[in-house]
Design an enzyme around this catalytic site. Structure first.
Site, PDB file in Angstrom:
ATOM      1  N   ARG A  87       2.136   8.998  -5.979  1.00 17.59           N
ATOM      2  CA  ARG A  87       1.663  10.311  -6.455  1.00 17.59           C
ATOM      3  C   ARG A  87       1.980  10.628  -7.915  1.00 17.59           C
ATOM      4  O   ARG A  87       1.514  11.650  -8.409  1.00 17.59           O
ATOM      5  CB  ARG A  87       2.207  11.443  -5.573  1.00 17.59           C
TER       6      ARG A  87
ATOM      7  N   ASP B 184       0.530   2.399   3.775  1.00 12.11           N
ATOM      8  CA  ASP B 184      -0.338   3.489   3.321  1.00 12.11           C
ATOM      9  C   ASP B 184       0.448   4.805   3.258  1.00 12.11           C
ATOM     10  O   ASP B 184      -0.060   5.875   3.600  1.00 12.11           O
ATOM     11  CB  ASP B 184      -1.594   3.634   4.184  1.00 12.11           C
TER      12      ASP B 184
ATOM     13  N   ASN C 209      -6.754   8.682   6.696  1.00 12.63           N
ATOM     14  CA  ASN C 209      -8.003   7.983   6.395  1.00 12.63           C
ATOM     15  C   ASN C 209      -7.718   6.501   6.131  1.00 12.63           C
ATOM     16  O   ASN C 209      -6.956   6.190   5.221  1.00 12.63           O
ATOM     17  CB  ASN C 209      -8.653   8.602   5.153  1.00 12.63           C
TER      18      ASN C 209
ATOM     19  N   HIS D 174      -5.893  -1.434   5.111  1.00 12.60           N
ATOM     20  CA  HIS D 174      -5.813  -0.635   6.347  1.00 12.60           C
ATOM     21  C   HIS D 174      -6.989  -0.765   7.320  1.00 12.60           C
ATOM     22  O   HIS D 174      -7.690   0.207   7.588  1.00 12.60           O
ATOM     23  CB  HIS D 174      -5.564   0.845   6.028  1.00 12.60           C
TER      24      HIS D 174
ATOM     25  N   HIS E   5     -10.974  -0.516   0.160  1.00 12.14           N
ATOM     26  CA  HIS E   5     -10.874   0.559   1.157  1.00 12.14           C
ATOM     27  C   HIS E   5     -12.266   0.646   1.768  1.00 12.14           C
ATOM     28  O   HIS E   5     -13.209   1.095   1.122  1.00 12.14           O
ATOM     29  CB  HIS E   5     -10.485   1.857   0.437  1.00 12.14           C
TER      30      HIS E   5
ATOM     31  N   HIS F 106       1.432   5.089  -1.857  1.00 12.24           N
ATOM     32  CA  HIS F 106       1.000   6.156  -2.767  1.00 12.24           C
ATOM     33  C   HIS F 106       2.246   6.876  -3.261  1.00 12.24           C
ATOM     34  O   HIS F 106       2.933   7.528  -2.484  1.00 12.24           O
ATOM     35  CB  HIS F 106       0.068   7.137  -2.049  1.00 12.24           C
TER      36      HIS F 106
ATOM     37  N   HIS G  17       0.835  -1.211   0.000  1.00  4.94           N
ATOM     38  CA  HIS G  17       0.000   0.000   0.000  1.00  4.94           C
ATOM     39  C   HIS G  17       0.868   1.258   0.000  1.00  4.94           C
ATOM     40  O   HIS G  17       1.139   1.848   1.044  1.00  4.94           O
ATOM     41  CB  HIS G  17      -0.895  -0.037   1.247  1.00  4.94           C
TER      42      HIS G  17
ATOM     43  N   ASP H  30      -8.731   2.389  -3.932  1.00  5.17           N
ATOM     44  CA  ASP H  30      -8.266   2.970  -2.664  1.00  5.17           C
ATOM     45  C   ASP H  30      -8.283   4.495  -2.674  1.00  5.17           C
ATOM     46  O   ASP H  30      -7.942   5.141  -3.655  1.00  5.17           O
ATOM     47  CB  ASP H  30      -6.859   2.504  -2.326  1.00  5.17           C
TER      48      ASP H  30
ATOM     49  N   PRO I 131      -6.010  13.905   4.032  1.00  5.91           N
ATOM     50  CA  PRO I 131      -5.582  12.863   4.965  1.00  5.91           C
ATOM     51  C   PRO I 131      -4.377  12.108   4.413  1.00  5.91           C
ATOM     52  O   PRO I 131      -4.238  11.959   3.194  1.00  5.91           O
ATOM     53  CB  PRO I 131      -6.810  11.955   5.046  1.00  5.91           C
TER      54      PRO I 131
END
Lengths: 427, 343
Positions: free
Chosen positions: A63, A304, A277, A231, A178, A61, A59, A151, A322
């Site tokens: 971007r 995450d 989140n 998560h 999610h 990110h 998990h 997600d 978040p």
């Protein structure tokens, strides 16, 4: 030119032993105690350290494309390598979203260009993560996508979720949810509990997660298609998953380091760094998540990792996005906050998530001759202070700023290449 | 590992003691001290020339990101009566509309030499963010649903004075039962008011449908206003906003009035000694269907008057010479009396 990892103790899924490890041309070629360094060999010191299969983050990110001001695939890969990861699953909430072969291939190519770890794109469940139309699962699976998720948001429509599971049934892929019923969390800033009540902030109730966990367990029972829960954050979610697994349903689950270590009280100073989140929950939830990890209800520790620019994290708490950084602190948080044997911590960081991601042919492998050299050398006793400005990420939003963690990555080998030596990235 | 913290979470070194951000943060000692200072400021305000030199050469900047005529004017008047220089910054005129960040705005204003920021913002917690970016004192003039400490202080002071009649103001609210009625969940006035009332020993009961009560709320709650009416000493009505109807929180306003409004029938049931309070502006015909002027003991306009004295007390406590260290009676530094001399 070969590499010798010298003086360490190996811990992997086959057990624990003291041995040196020699790596050449991407593979482990020798594992034995007391190997003698060759004159022109790179020697990585591992005395008092542990050699583990490289970590796998389910998990992350990154971007890119779309929000390169917060993170790029290169900067995120560097953070991953420094955190001991040899593979990360890139979440699909980029812009454009990872719902087409073109975007997925772009992400993979950028990861390859960075060369710091394997960047494995996930795919969307629905086009544009809009929750309306299924993404082309088979096309994406054909180019190596194994995990599909929207997600950032959950798939709200139960009919669409049922169809997604049915359609995915024969494709050897995993749908990852999610869990958040959006209508119950409109405007939510933090966990709905005593703290949010005092702080005058709109709450994110635990049931908003649990209702979707419960619904999806029922849909997995109906369809038989495997599902992964992202998560998990509440005690009741852990209980639901525990019961579903006992029933034999093909369900896996992850928890983040922050949900195991930080409670909603962290928001008392209104610092958006602690907005995430799903939100930080109560101490009772933390205890239940730890128990779930200990008894195998939860299969993986996933970061995450969610970079956000300083400007966006300086917005008022209700407007700030978040998310928190996680790649470089995951191991330290796990060793500092979990009362588990090291082998079990490494299992949830490495070989168990590798199996969920469908990459167990090359990551999270036992440390044995002939295996690909995706390895992490950690010093489980080193105490270090988290300094946001020293992290490799483009963003600074770590919730552990100024805190001392025990346990740090010393070296990382990705496909036999030492991408981190003595905590320093090599590219 | 060492090195400067580069998060942007850098604390300026200012502590809670240099701000007035919430009742909880003020704590009982400062709350009582501020109420005592309010007595002195009320005395100043009764003078023919209600102006003192206490904050001469100090600059107070009012930043209102949300409309508020009464609170803003009350703070402006308070600052001027203490001879502070004032600037008022309303978001409509600001460069925030041009994309400037809140932090840049605050840092720019702070660089002009502001000693205190008085802040109103629709988001909970903004005063805390601002105090991370500046060394100036921060006064919370209302943040989101969270806190409105000067309102709570003026409510306490008004109620204590009213209950004391012509005697010296009572020092606490022990033995006093207060019903606070209305939309508590979305109300900073209620959160701060309840905290202050309870801190001073009052027994508070919240009266509202469950939809308008914060989750995990620690104050006793009832939906039965009629039953408690004969038992209470004070009735605090909150403003009922019509936008609450759209979120399925209340079916409609007339049902709200039926269950929770101060109607002529309820006035009949109520003890004549009950003090009626409202933070304003009132929604006549909703939370109150009688003319407050006809109530035996309404202090609604008194609240507004006390507001100026309370805000003077707060500004003086933060910016006055030696004011924060000691109660006025015992202060030895730059004599309290000289700061309160008539101009």
């Amino acid at each position: 030119m070969s590499i010798l990892i010298n003086g360490g103790r190996i811990i992997d899924q086959t057990g624990e032993r003291v041995a040196d490890v020699r790596v050449d041309q991407g593979l482990i070629i020798e594992v034995a105690p007391g190997l003698t360094p060759d004159p022109d060999e790179v020697v990585l010191e591992a005395r008092d350290c542990v050699i583990s299969p490289g970590f796998v983050d389910l998990h992350t990110h990154l971007r890119e494309p779309g929000h390169e001001e917060a993170e790029t695939i290169e900067s995120g890969s560097r953070a991953a390598a420094l955190g001991g990861y040899t593979a990360v699953i890139a979440m699909p909430n980029t812009n454009p979203a990872q719902d087409s072969v073109a975007v997925v291939e772009f992400v993979r190519a950028q990861g390859r260009a960075a060369g710091l770890c394997e960047v494995i794109p996930s795919g969307c469940i629905t086009i544009g993560r809009a929750g309306a139309q299924l993404a082309p699962f088979a096309e994406l699976a054909a180019v190596g996508v194994r995990i599909f998720t929207d997600d950032g948001t959950g798939v709200q429509d139960p009919l669409l979720m049922r169809r997604a599971l049915e359609y995915a049934g024969d494709l050897d892929i995993v749908l990852a949810q999610h869990c958040e019923v959006a209508r119950l969390t409109e405007g939510a800033v933090m966990h709905e509990g005593e703290c949010c009540s005092h702080l005058g902030l709109p709450g994110w109730p635990a049931v908003a997660e649990e209702i979707m966990v419960s619904r999806d367990i029922d849909l997995v029972r109906l369809t038989g298609t495997p599902m992964h829960f992202l998560h998990l954050s509440t005690a009741r979610s852990v209980g639901l998953v525990r019961a579903a697994k006992a029933e034999g349903l093909p369900i896996t689950a992850e928890v983040t380091p922050h949900h195991l270590s930080l409670s909603d009280e962290m928001l008392m100073g209104f610092d958006p760094t602690f907005k995430v989140n799903p939100p930080l929950r109560t101490r009772a939830d933390i205890d239940a998540l730890k128990a779930g990890l200990a008894d195998g209800t939860i299969d993986a520790l996933a970061t995450d990792h969610a970079p956000h620019t300083q400007a966006s994290k300086e917005l008022p708490l209700d407007q700030a996005p978040p998310g928190m950084l996680g790649l470089q602190t995951a191991l330290g948080v796990a060793l500092t906050h979990l009362d588990l044997p090291l082998a079990e911590i490494l299992a949830v960081l490495s070989w168990k998530p590798a199996a969920i991601a469908g990459i167990a042919d090359r990551h999270g492998r036992p440390v044995q001759v002939g295996e690909p050299a995706n390895l992490t050398v950690i010093d489980p006793h080193q105490v270090w202070r988290v300094v946001p400005g020293s992290l490799a990420s483009r963003s600074r939003n770590t919730p552990y700023a100024g805190m001392d963690l025990t346990g740090r990555v010393r070296h990382t080998l990705f496909n036999g290449v030492p991408v981190v030596i003595e905590g320093v990235p090599q590219k | 590992m060492t090195g400067p913290d580069q998060t942007g979470n850098d604390q300026t070194g200012s502590s809670a003691a240099s701000h007035c951000r919430s009742i909880v943060e003020l704590g009982p000692q400062r709350v009582r001290h501020l109420l005592e200072l309010t007595d002195h400021m009320a005395e100043v305000n009764r003078r023919p020339n209600p102006k003192v030199p206490a904050l001469r050469s100090r600059t107070v900047c009012n930043i209102f990101f949300e409309d508020s005529t009464r609170t803003r004017l009350s703070f402006e008047m308070a600052a001027r009566r203490l001879s502070a220089d004032t600037m008022t910054f309303s978001v409509g005129q600001s460069s925030l509309n041009k994309g400037e960040s809140l932090r840049d705005t605050i840092e720019t204003l702070a660089a002009m030499g502001v000693d205190a920021f008085v802040v109103r913002h629709r988001s909970s917690g903004v005063p805390w963010a601002i105090s991370r970016w500046t060394d100036a004192a921060v006064v919370n003039a209302g943040d989101g649903w969270h806190a409105h400490p000067t309102q709570a202080l003026l409510d306490c002071h008004t109620l204590m004075s009213e209950l004391s009649g012509s005697s010296p103001r009572r020092a606490d609210l022990a033995g006093i039962k207060i019903a606070i009625v209305g939309d508590i969940k979305h109300s900073r006035v209620a959160r701060s008011g309840i905290a202050a009332f309870e801190m001073l020993g009052a027994e508070v009961i919240a009266v509202a449908p469950r939809t308008l009560i914060p989750p995990h709320f620690s104050t006793p709650v009832t939906q039965d206003l009629d039953t408690i009416l004969p038992e209470i000493d004070a009735l605090y009505l909150l403003r009922m906003q019509s936008e609450r109807m759209s979120g399925a929180l209340v079916p409609d306003l007339s049902e709200y009035t039926m269950r929770f409004g101060l109607t002529p029938e309820r006035v009949q049931r109520m003890n004549d000694n009950v003090v009626v309070m409202h933070p304003g502006p009132m929604n006549r015909g909703v939370e109150i269907t009688v003319d407050p002027a006809e109530l035996p003991r309404s202090v609604i306009t008194k609240q507004v008057t006390t507001g100026i004295a309370v805000r003077m007390a707060v500004l003086f406590e933060l910016l006055g010479s030696g004011a924060a260290q000691a109660a006025p009676e015992t202060s030895t530094e730059v004599g309290f009396e000289s700061q309160m001399e008539e101009l």
